[in-house]
Write a protein that holds these residues in place. Structure first.
Motif, PDB file in Angstrom:
ATOM      1  N   ILE A 116       0.879  -1.183   0.000  1.00  0.00           N
ATOM      2  CA  ILE A 116       0.000   0.000   0.000  1.00  0.00           C
ATOM      3  C   ILE A 116       0.911   1.226   0.000  1.00  0.00           C
ATOM      4  O   ILE A 116       1.594   1.500   0.992  1.00  0.00           O
ATOM      5  CB  ILE A 116      -0.930  -0.001   1.238  1.00  0.00           C
ATOM      6  CG1 ILE A 116      -1.750  -1.293   1.273  1.00  0.00           C
ATOM      7  CG2 ILE A 116      -1.843   1.224   1.225  1.00  0.00           C
ATOM      8  CD1 ILE A 116      -2.612  -1.465   2.532  1.00  0.00           C
ATOM      9  N   LEU A 117       0.925   1.958  -1.111  1.00  0.00           N
ATOM     10  CA  LEU A 117       1.870   3.076  -1.232  1.00  0.00           C
ATOM     11  C   LEU A 117       1.261   4.418  -0.826  1.00  0.00           C
ATOM     12  O   LEU A 117       1.978   5.366  -0.540  1.00  0.00           O
ATOM     13  CB  LEU A 117       2.389   3.180  -2.685  1.00  0.00           C
ATOM     14  CG  LEU A 117       3.101   1.951  -3.265  1.00  0.00           C
ATOM     15  CD1 LEU A 117       3.715   2.290  -4.621  1.00  0.00           C
ATOM     16  CD2 LEU A 117       4.185   1.431  -2.342  1.00  0.00           C
ATOM     17  N   SER A 118      -0.066   4.515  -0.855  1.00  0.00           N
ATOM     18  CA  SER A 118      -0.680   5.799  -0.474  1.00  0.00           C
ATOM     19  C   SER A 118      -2.137   5.589  -0.093  1.00  0.00           C
ATOM     20  O   SER A 118      -2.733   4.550  -0.395  1.00  0.00           O
ATOM     21  CB  SER A 118      -0.595   6.801  -1.642  1.00  0.00           C
ATOM     22  OG  SER A 118      -1.495   6.420  -2.669  1.00  0.00           O
ATOM     23  N   GLY A 119      -2.710   6.593   0.557  1.00  0.00           N
ATOM     24  CA  GLY A 119      -4.157   6.626   0.795  1.00  0.00           C
ATOM     25  C   GLY A 119      -4.632   5.913   2.048  1.00  0.00           C
ATOM     26  O   GLY A 119      -5.843   5.872   2.303  1.00  0.00           O
ATOM     27  N   VAL A 120      -3.693   5.326   2.804  1.00  0.00           N
ATOM     28  CA  VAL A 120      -4.078   4.616   4.038  1.00  0.00           C
ATOM     29  C   VAL A 120      -3.178   5.122   5.165  1.00  0.00           C
ATOM     30  O   VAL A 120      -1.951   5.186   5.014  1.00  0.00           O
ATOM     31  CB  VAL A 120      -3.924   3.082   3.872  1.00  0.00           C
ATOM     32  CG1 VAL A 120      -4.246   2.358   5.172  1.00  0.00           C
ATOM     33  CG2 VAL A 120      -4.827   2.571   2.742  1.00  0.00           C
ATOM     34  N   PHE A 121      -3.796   5.501   6.276  1.00  0.00           N
ATOM     35  CA  PHE A 121      -3.037   5.991   7.436  1.00  0.00           C
ATOM     36  C   PHE A 121      -3.588   5.312   8.684  1.00  0.00           C
ATOM     37  O   PHE A 121      -4.804   5.281   8.897  1.00  0.00           O
ATOM     38  CB  PHE A 121      -3.181   7.522   7.534  1.00  0.00           C
ATOM     39  CG  PHE A 121      -2.493   8.106   8.723  1.00  0.00           C
ATOM     40  CD1 PHE A 121      -1.114   8.003   8.874  1.00  0.00           C
ATOM     41  CD2 PHE A 121      -3.225   8.763   9.705  1.00  0.00           C
ATOM     42  CE1 PHE A 121      -0.472   8.542   9.982  1.00  0.00           C
ATOM     43  CE2 PHE A 121      -2.594   9.305  10.816  1.00  0.00           C
ATOM     44  CZ  PHE A 121      -1.208   9.192  10.951  1.00  0.00           C
ATOM     45  N   GLU A 122      -2.695   4.758   9.471  1.00  0.00           N
ATOM     46  CA  GLU A 122      -3.063   4.030  10.693  1.00  0.00           C
ATOM     47  C   GLU A 122      -4.161   3.001  10.435  1.00  0.00           C
ATOM     48  O   GLU A 122      -5.130   2.880  11.170  1.00  0.00           O
ATOM     49  CB  GLU A 122      -3.480   5.029  11.790  1.00  0.00           C
ATOM     50  CG  GLU A 122      -2.302   5.892  12.237  1.00  0.00           C
ATOM     51  CD  GLU A 122      -2.646   6.874  13.341  1.00  0.00           C
ATOM     52  OE1 GLU A 122      -3.828   7.251  13.454  1.00  0.00           O
ATOM     53  OE2 GLU A 122      -1.727   7.268  14.081  1.00  0.00           O
ATOM     54  N   GLY A 123      -4.021   2.305   9.297  1.00  0.00           N
ATOM     55  CA  GLY A 123      -4.920   1.194   8.982  1.00  0.00           C
ATOM     56  C   GLY A 123      -6.272   1.582   8.419  1.00  0.00           C
ATOM     57  O   GLY A 123      -7.132   0.723   8.199  1.00  0.00           O
TER      58      GLY A 123
END
Ligand code: FMN
Length: 350
Positions: free
Chosen positions: A67-74
């Motif tokens: 997952i390289l982008s668009g997801v933060f802290e799951g």
């Protein structure tokens, strides 16, 4: 060139080639706060993965999704999600011959005619490797649908002319063909062994069933649910036909036989395949895809070179004997992607 994107609200763009650094997808329009971790992709990627068993290409890829982008802290953040699947087990040597010769039945000839220059190694952009990115996007689509209880399942109902006579969905998940009939599965195995012996390949038919889909998904008039499903499924390499519900069979029946009578408790049968007027009717969505045999075969075939001179081609390399069963998870992914897109579209209407 354009043509690598699909969907309106849940919109994806796939990229990459079979023998480049990898394949991936950028998903725009995924709502925020959808739980996502690399582990979520493991099951579906494993079902599509090459090198799993003797039926499919021995190219052994781990198919781990980064997952390289668009997801933060799951959790998704509502910004573009980029998923990347690295190519690791690449062997381009057997494809050197395709620098000059076109494979009958494959995209080499048309890509050359259109672009004059293209990455032919392993089928390049038109390789089935691209479908790994679709399966990854399908996992995200599945997460969007999950709270509504929508379930999508595909399985093989015909392979090399052998038809499944019964439908046991649990058994379908347990055998390498995703065939719902134990007796047919054994016959399919023999047919594939024979095709391998003959350096040939086999086609088949897969069926997709969607349960729990609410009534009301689909837009008038060009974005009908069945129209979008047909495009999504036909965009998968080797798919040559799509049927919704009774499909081509409906043409051989009278209206009195083909209509699904409506009662206060729902439809008496489901020849419509769960879609009427381009909008889901709340019944099961049933779709079939006709899949041709893979074009790469080990037999000698007539072809031409880039200058149009006649030539003989005998391929070596790593191929599937049939696009089934690996196409089964790809079908599920594309159907989920269409449903998630229409679900998000119908939500913005309210
Ligand atoms: C999951 C999957 C696996 C495939 N495996 C192969 C393969 O090993 N060898 C091959 O020549 N074609 C394979 N194909 C089919 C080609 O990708 C397809 O025939 C080609 O791109 C030409 O497109 P068309 O058949 O739609 O005209 C596969 C397709 C899918 C969806």
């Amino acid at each position: 060139m354009a043509g690598n994107s699909f969907g309106e609200v849940f919109r994806l763009t796939t990229f990459g080639e079979s023998h480049g650094d990898g394949v991936g997808v950028v998903i725009d329009g995924c709502p925020p706060r959808i739980g996502l971790s690399p582990k979520d992709f493991v099951r579906d990627m494993a079902r599509r993965r090459p090198g799993r068993n003797s039926i499919v290409t021995p190219r052994s890829e781990e198919d781990r999704v980064e997952i390289l982008s668009g997801v933060f802290e799951g959790l998704s953040t509502g910004t573009p999600i980029t998923l990347f699947i690295r190519n690791r087990n690449v062997d381009s040597r057997p494809y050197e011959i395709l620098r000059q010769l076109f494979r009958p039945g494959h995209g080499d000839y048309t890509y050359f005619k259109k672009y004059g220059h293209f990455d032919f190694r392993g089928g390049g952009r038109y390789s089935a490797r691209e479908t790994a990115a679709r399966v990854a996007a399908g996992v995200v689509a599945g997460k969007i649908l999950e709270p509504s209880g929508v379930k999508v399942m595909a399985y093989t109902i015909e392979l090399g002319g052998i038809r499944a006579g019964s439908i046991d969905l649990e058994f379908a998940e347990e055998n390498p063909f995703y065939c719902p009939d134990p007796i047919a599965a054994e016959r399919m195995e023999r047919a594939l062994a024979k095709a391998r012996e003959d350096s040939d390949s086999l086609g088949g038919i897969a069926e997709v069933r969607v349960t729990g889909c609410p009534a009301g998904l689909g837009e008038p008039v060009f974005d009908k649910l069945d129209a979008d499903l047909a495009k999504a499924v036909m965009s998968i390499g080797a798919v040559k036909g799509v049927e919704i519900g009774a499909g081509f069979e409906a043409a051989r029946h009278k209206g009195s036989e083909n209509n699904d009578p409506i009662t206060p408790n729902g439809f008496q049968r489901n020849r419509a395949g769960g879609i009427l007027g381009g909008i889901s009717n709340g019944d099961e969505i049933i779709l079939k895809a006709a899949v041709k045999p893979v074009p790469s075969i080990g037999q000698q075939q007539d072809t031409v070179d880039r200058e149009g001179r006649p030539a003989k081609l005998k391929l070596t390399g790593r191929f599937d004997i049939s696009p089934l069963p690996r196409i089964v998870p790809v079908l599920e992914a594309m159907v989920r992607i269409v449903l998630a897109d229409h679900y998000l579209r119908s939500r913005t209407m309210k």
